[in-house]
Write an enzyme that holds these catalytic residues in place. Structure first.
Site, PDB file in Angstrom:
ATOM      1  N   ASP A 152       0.818  -1.224   0.000  1.00 27.26           N
ATOM      2  CA  ASP A 152       0.000   0.000   0.000  1.00 27.26           C
ATOM      3  C   ASP A 152       0.850   1.272   0.000  1.00 27.26           C
ATOM      4  O   ASP A 152       0.347   2.365   0.249  1.00 27.26           O
ATOM      5  CB  ASP A 152      -0.946   0.002   1.210  1.00 27.26           C
ATOM      6  CG  ASP A 152      -0.178   0.063   2.528  1.00 27.26           C
ATOM      7  OD1 ASP A 152       1.076  -0.016   2.499  1.00 27.26           O
ATOM      8  OD2 ASP A 152      -0.825   0.194   3.586  1.00 27.26           O
ATOM      9  N   GLU A 196       3.117   2.206   2.119  1.00 31.62           N
ATOM     10  CA  GLU A 196       3.687   2.613   3.416  1.00 31.62           C
ATOM     11  C   GLU A 196       5.170   2.254   3.416  1.00 31.62           C
ATOM     12  O   GLU A 196       5.565   1.234   2.867  1.00 31.62           O
ATOM     13  CB  GLU A 196       3.015   1.847   4.562  1.00 31.62           C
ATOM     14  CG  GLU A 196       1.749   2.472   5.055  1.00 31.62           C
ATOM     15  CD  GLU A 196       1.212   1.745   6.290  1.00 31.62           C
ATOM     16  OE1 GLU A 196       1.971   1.034   6.954  1.00 31.62           O
ATOM     17  OE2 GLU A 196       0.009   1.896   6.553  1.00 31.62           O
ATOM     18  N   ARG A 229      11.600  26.248  -0.525  1.00 29.95           N
ATOM     19  CA  ARG A 229      11.073  27.412  -1.246  1.00 29.95           C
ATOM     20  C   ARG A 229       9.744  27.889  -0.674  1.00 29.95           C
ATOM     21  O   ARG A 229       9.324  29.008  -0.922  1.00 29.95           O
ATOM     22  CB  ARG A 229      10.919  27.071  -2.745  1.00 29.95           C
ATOM     23  CG  ARG A 229      12.247  27.117  -3.483  1.00 29.95           C
ATOM     24  CD  ARG A 229      12.103  26.730  -4.939  1.00 29.95           C
ATOM     25  NE  ARG A 229      11.937  25.298  -5.132  1.00 29.95           N
ATOM     26  CZ  ARG A 229      11.798  24.699  -6.315  1.00 29.95           C
ATOM     27  NH1 ARG A 229      11.815  25.422  -7.410  1.00 29.95           N
ATOM     28  NH2 ARG A 229      11.674  23.395  -6.398  1.00 29.95           N
ATOM     29  N   GLN A 230       9.081  27.031   0.100  1.00 31.98           N
ATOM     30  CA  GLN A 230       7.809  27.449   0.725  1.00 31.98           C
ATOM     31  C   GLN A 230       8.118  28.023   2.109  1.00 31.98           C
ATOM     32  O   GLN A 230       7.769  27.452   3.131  1.00 31.98           O
ATOM     33  CB  GLN A 230       6.871  26.260   0.834  1.00 31.98           C
ATOM     34  CG  GLN A 230       6.484  25.693  -0.530  1.00 31.98           C
ATOM     35  CD  GLN A 230       5.384  24.666  -0.413  1.00 31.98           C
ATOM     36  OE1 GLN A 230       4.359  24.924   0.209  1.00 31.98           O
ATOM     37  NE2 GLN A 230       5.601  23.493  -0.986  1.00 31.98           N
ATOM     38  N   ASP A 246      18.559  36.698 -10.599  1.00 33.75           N
ATOM     39  CA  ASP A 246      17.461  37.527 -10.093  1.00 33.75           C
ATOM     40  C   ASP A 246      17.975  38.359  -8.930  1.00 33.75           C
ATOM     41  O   ASP A 246      19.076  38.126  -8.410  1.00 33.75           O
ATOM     42  CB  ASP A 246      16.230  36.698  -9.682  1.00 33.75           C
ATOM     43  CG  ASP A 246      16.569  35.564  -8.735  1.00 33.75           C
ATOM     44  OD1 ASP A 246      17.458  35.758  -7.878  1.00 33.75           O
ATOM     45  OD2 ASP A 246      15.966  34.487  -8.842  1.00 33.75           O
ATOM     46  N   LYS A 252      14.693  39.846 -13.034  1.00 28.97           N
ATOM     47  CA  LYS A 252      13.671  38.906 -13.516  1.00 28.97           C
ATOM     48  C   LYS A 252      12.330  39.212 -12.860  1.00 28.97           C
ATOM     49  O   LYS A 252      12.266  39.442 -11.666  1.00 28.97           O
ATOM     50  CB  LYS A 252      14.122  37.487 -13.146  1.00 28.97           C
ATOM     51  CG  LYS A 252      13.147  36.401 -13.482  1.00 28.97           C
ATOM     52  CD  LYS A 252      13.580  35.053 -12.906  1.00 28.97           C
ATOM     53  CE  LYS A 252      13.184  34.897 -11.450  1.00 28.97           C
ATOM     54  NZ  LYS A 252      13.364  33.523 -10.943  1.00 28.97           N
ATOM     55  N   ASP A 310      15.089  24.332 -11.531  1.00 28.41           N
ATOM     56  CA  ASP A 310      13.927  23.435 -11.510  1.00 28.41           C
ATOM     57  C   ASP A 310      13.442  23.231 -12.946  1.00 28.41           C
ATOM     58  O   ASP A 310      13.888  22.325 -13.643  1.00 28.41           O
ATOM     59  CB  ASP A 310      12.854  24.048 -10.591  1.00 28.41           C
ATOM     60  CG  ASP A 310      11.731  23.083 -10.290  1.00 28.41           C
ATOM     61  OD1 ASP A 310      11.615  22.068 -10.992  1.00 28.41           O
ATOM     62  OD2 ASP A 310      10.946  23.339  -9.356  1.00 28.41           O
ATOM     63  N   GLY A 362      14.180  25.178 -15.317  1.00 28.83           N
ATOM     64  CA  GLY A 362      15.248  25.715 -16.171  1.00 28.83           C
ATOM     65  C   GLY A 362      14.890  27.056 -16.776  1.00 28.83           C
ATOM     66  O   GLY A 362      15.728  27.702 -17.405  1.00 28.83           O
TER      67      GLY A 362
END
Ligand code: R5P
Length: 310
Positions: free
Chosen positions: A34, A36, A93-94, A167, A190, A220, A222
């Protein structure tokens, strides 16, 4: 000390074990029907200083869950101290609420690692420095820049380099590399209209006739780096190479890089490179195993790791 590896990046874990001149600890990590995850530590860890290497890379949730369950297994086996070694910390990133009623998942994941039973965290190039503070544990955030700048000096004519941040948020990182190779700095301004999309607006600084070195923490899709390369070349840059700590390279990113204007993309092995990365003509992988291995060694010996930033 004992070093164990999850399934995310076995080859990096083996390289770290070789550096330390110890065998990887024996453990079994597999899935029930399953899905797990089940973990069994196959050797005694009672009273040991245990390091568990696991990047929370694709598939991020499986690898995170593996890490949590491994920490739990080792904790319940009476290890003296547990260090979670995260060459790549996915979810970083979060790190803030992008809008109302949204989570700060980086903090949640840091809490999960703490609650599972880790005593320390050792990681590399966190997306944002302040994520270090999300762990209520001693946390060392290493930088790949010393490894990158050695590679740059060995493979490029550093007299014609301009280091470029793709950036505005990456300027501190780019400045650190520029200082090391004694080169000027430029910035690509950017703007991102929506998540997953990137649009280059402007180049700040003179890149004409220069060999440009873009530096970023993550590649990520690109989009950021390919668009930056296009913009730099249209501003008469001679060539564009990119150095990136974490090669997330989701979806069609490798194809995108191969058909881009990038002369070379250099990533570290913080995330296990896929076959398509290994065969791509313009992607090269450099190892951070010695850097992480030395940090593990110094942690075990209770020595300072600060010279690893030099
Ligand atoms: C953004 O702040 C990060 O530093 C990277 O520039 C970004 O995650 C790269 O994403 P992509 O390759 O999808 O443009």
């Amino acid at each position: 000390m004992k070093l164990f590896s999850g399934n995310a990046n076995q080859s990096l874990s083996e390289e770290i074990a070789n550096y330390l001149n110890i065998p990887l600890g024996k453990c079994v990590v597999h899935k029930f029907a399953d899905q797990e995850i089940f973990v069994e530590i196959k050797e005694n860890v009672r009273g040991e200083d245990v390091f568990i290497v696991q990047s929370t890379s694709y598939p991020a949730n499986d690898h995170l869950m593996e890490l949590l369950i491994m920490i739990d297994a080792v904790r319940r086996s009476s290890a003296r101290r547990i260090t979670a070694v995260l060459p790549y910390f996915g979810y970083a990133r979060q790190d803030r609420k992008p809008g109302p009623r949204t989570p700060i998942s980086a903090k949640l994941v840091a809490n999960l690692i703490t609650e599972a039973g880790a005593d320390r965290v050792l990681t590399l190039d966190l997306h944002a420095g302040q994520v270090q503070g999300f762990f209520d544990l001693p946390t060392d955030n290493l930088f790949a820049i010393p490894v990158m700048s050695r590679d740059l000096q060995a493979n490029y004519n550093i007299n014609n380099l301009t280091v470029v941040s793709p950036d505005v948020g990456g300027v501190v990182r780019a400045r650190a590399l520029a200082r090391r190779v004694d080169s000027p700095l430029a910035i690509v301004d950017k703007r991102r209209d929506s998540p997953g999309e990137s649009e280059v607006m402007n180049v700040i600084g003179d890149v004409s006739g220069r060999d440009c070195i873009l530096i970023d923490d993550i590649i990520d899709s690109g989009g950021t780096l390919c668009n930056a390369a296009k913009e730099l070349l249209s501003n008469e840059a001679l060539s564009v190479t990119a150095y990136v700590s974490h090669g997330v390279l989701s979806g069609a990113a490798v194809t995108r890089i191969m058909s881009s204007k990038l002369k070379e993309l250099v990533i570290t092995n913080s995330i296990e490179p896929t076959v398509s990365i290994n065969v791509a003509h313009n992607i090269r992988v450099i190892s951070v195993a010695d850097l992480l291995g030395e940090a593990v060694n110094r942690t075990a010996l209770e020595k300072s790791v600060s010279s690893l930033f030099d």
